[in-house]
Structure formats: C-alpha cells, structure tokens
Design an enzyme around this catalytic site. Structure first.
Site, PDB file in Angstrom:
ATOM      1  N   SER A 129       0.834  -1.198   0.000  1.00 56.37           N
ATOM      2  CA  SER A 129       0.000   0.000   0.000  1.00 56.37           C
ATOM      3  C   SER A 129       0.877   1.260   0.000  1.00 56.37           C
ATOM      4  CB  SER A 129      -0.967  -0.048   1.187  1.00 56.37           C
ATOM      5  OG  SER A 129      -2.027   0.857   1.015  1.00 56.37           O
ATOM      6  N   ASP A 136      -0.217  -4.810  -3.618  1.00 56.11           N
ATOM      7  CA  ASP A 136      -1.599  -4.345  -3.733  1.00 56.11           C
ATOM      8  C   ASP A 136      -1.739  -2.826  -3.733  1.00 56.11           C
ATOM      9  OD1 ASP A 136      -4.155  -5.757  -4.099  1.00 56.11           O
ATOM     10  OD2 ASP A 136      -4.810  -4.478  -2.454  1.00 56.11           O
ATOM     11  N   HIS A 156      -6.498  -6.787   0.740  1.00 55.36           N
ATOM     12  CA  HIS A 156      -5.454  -5.773   0.627  1.00 55.36           C
ATOM     13  C   HIS A 156      -4.231  -6.087   1.486  1.00 55.36           C
ATOM     14  CE1 HIS A 156      -3.788  -1.858  -0.212  1.00 55.36           C
ATOM     15  NE2 HIS A 156      -3.891  -1.442   1.044  1.00 55.36           N
TER      16      HIS A 156
END
Length: 334
Positions: free
Chosen positions: A144, A168, A313
């Site tokens: 992230s 992700d 995620h």
C-alpha cells in the site's frame, strides 16, 4: 535493542492487553498458528535520529553471524495506519534476515509536522534507515503506502535496491484504502481508558479477525501515555478525529485528497518507470487493485511482473506464508 524471542505469553494489566513481556512476545504463538517450525529469529528494536531531530524506528530480525550482527537481505515497508509488526508472520515464514521500518507517523517513528505522508516525502527517511541498518542492496517489499514509498526509494537510490515487490497498490489508488470503514473506525476518541476498549471497537467494525489477532494488533498500534490513557501510535487516527470533529472539514479533506491523488498519480508512475531493479506487483484478488488498475500497470511498466494471489489488501496478514515464499524466491536469485 531487545531480544524478544523468549517465548513468554503476553501478560494482562487491569484486565487488558497492556503489558506483554516485550513487543516480541507474540512471535511464538504467531509461528505456531502459521505452522512455522524451527528456532525463531532474534528480534531487535532500532532507532535512528534524523537530521531534523525526528526519530525513525524499525525492527530487525535474524540469527546473528560470528560478528554478532544481523545483516538484513529484505526490507519491508508497511501500509498507512499499520506498523512494522504487520510483517512479523511473513518474516517468520521467510527465514531470512530482515528489516521492517516504521514509516514516519507510524509505530515508534516520529510524526511529521508537515503531514506529508506520501511516498516521495517518506522516501528520504527510508533511505536513511536502509543506509544505517543494512550492508548490501536489499529486496525492498512495500504494501500500500509502503509500496509507493518503495518505488520512490528504488527510483532515487538504485544502488541500495536489487529487487522491488509492490503489494496491492498502484499510483492513483488511495493508499489509505477501505476509506469509509477505516475513516469511521479511526474518527472515534483520540484516547481510551484501556486497550481492551480498542479491541472491542476493532471487533465491532469487523477488523482484526480473531480476538487474539485484534489484541496483538491493538498492542502494537497503540501506546499508554504518562497519564495512563491509551492512544493510537499512528498520526492518521488523530488526523481523522480532527477532521470528523470539524464541521465541513470532511468534505474539504476529501476534495483535497482527490486533488492530491491526481498529482501523486503521475509522480508515482514516474517512480515506477524509474525503478531499474526487477519489479513485481503482487495483487490481492480481493484487494484494492482492480483489473483496470492492473492493466494500466502492465501498460505503463511493461518490464514488471504481476502476480495475483488469493487475498484482500493486507496480503502480509492474510496469506503470509505465500507472500514469504514469493519474496524468498526473489531474494535467492541474487
């Protein structure tokens, strides 16, 4: 520095999860839950004072060489609202010496007065940590916000990085992700009577998974103030609360973030294009990178690889062993 692999169970203080023996006391249970056998690595907490007086903090894991030093081969950068301990089980499964950095504004690292929690602004601090705590080019893994930061680090200092794994995230996606639920979760009070209150709040929002996992996450992501109250370590919770408490601030902040993402999208793509090391995007099939996002990534970074995995995620928490295997394969190529 702390050697945390003594196998002690976390103790409870005032009916809460306030007083484990130390921050590494959870590792034996995590290894057992994940089916990871063998001796555990030694963990130690590191601190580096940056030129402006802020502190960068990190965790280093491994078995010592004859010199007594741990020499990381892999460096991990977490996502927004998390901390270096999110990588614990992945590092246990990895079986290689590793460094996990608390990004500024998170964990035990200092908050930024300028509120610049974006990859390009965080990269110089991460570079300082890699220079101080490693001795060879790293496999750099970022999830992230950490993934966008990893790209900025690798683009600006290719001498420090030999491979990049971005988990992700692609430019243009909100690195805070899951926006509505997480904003509501963190927009509560800024301090609490006990960590148990935070655990109950996390579980009520469907966060944390099991109670054991929620207790572990709350312990690592909170601290007890001198007055005995508990607060979140990361800056985002305090910013979310301030926004929620100010009339009209939510709409203004959302508009500002939309404009910021538009600008950062192009700088993020430029960082990815500037990465000279082999680059892999790990995409959770239930995560934040859509099919269209993945296709844009392939078109704009054609030399990179894309690997889909069955996860949401937070791949490092949902399928840590599979992510560790993928990272280990890349680390062993060098």
């Amino acid at each position: 520095m702390t050697d945390g692999c003594r196998g002690a169970r976390p103790s409870r203080q005032n009916g809460g999860v306030s007083a484990p023996i130390d921050e590494f006391s959870f590792l034996p249970a995590q290894a057992a839950d994940a089916g990871i056998a063998g001796p555990l690595p030694r963990g130690e907490r590191l601190s580096l004072t940056l030129p402006d007086g802020r502190v960068l903090s990190a965790l280093r894991y491994g078995r010592t060489a004859d010199s007594g030093a741990i020499r990381p081969e892999v460096t991990f950068l977490h996502g927004a609202g998390l901390n270096a301990h999110t990588w614990d089980t992945t590092i246990l499964a990895l079986g290689l010496p590793a460094l996990a950095i608390d990004l500024p504004g998170h964990g035990d690292s200092s908050w930024r007065d300028d509120l610049a929690y974006v990859g390009g602004a965080l990269a110089p601090d991460v570079i300082a940590g890699i220079e101080a705590w490693t001795e060879a080019p790293q496999v750099l893994v970022g999830q992230s916000l950490g993934g966008l930061t990893a790209a900025a680090v690798a683009a600006s200092r290719p001498d420090l990085i030999r491979e990049v794994v971005v988990v992700d995230i692609t430019p243009g996606i909100d690195p805070n992700g899951g926006a509505a639920q997480l904003r509501a979760f963190f927009a509560g009070p800024t301090d609490w009577a006990s960590r148990d209150e935070l655990v109950e709040r996390a579980l009520s929002f469907g966060l944390g998974g099991s109670r054991t996992a929620a207790e572990r996450g709350v312990f690592h992501n909170s601290r007890i103030r001198p007055d005995g109250r508990v607060e979140w370590k990361h800056h985002f919770a305090h910013l979310a609360n301030a926004t929620a408490s100010t009339p009209g601030a939510g709409e203004a902040a959302a508009a500002q973030q939309d404009a910021l993402r538009s600008v950062l999208s192009e700088s993020g793509w430029a960082d990815l294009a500037g990465v000279q090391a082999p680059l892999t995007l790990v995409r959770g099939t239930r995560g934040y990178v859509t099919d269209a996002d993945a296709e844009a990534f392939r078109e704009r970074v054609p030399a990179a690889s894309v690997v889909d995995v069955p996860s949401g995620h937070n791949v490092q928490e949902e399928i840590p062993a599979e992510l560790a295997r993928l990272v280990r394969e890349r680390a062993r190529k060098g």
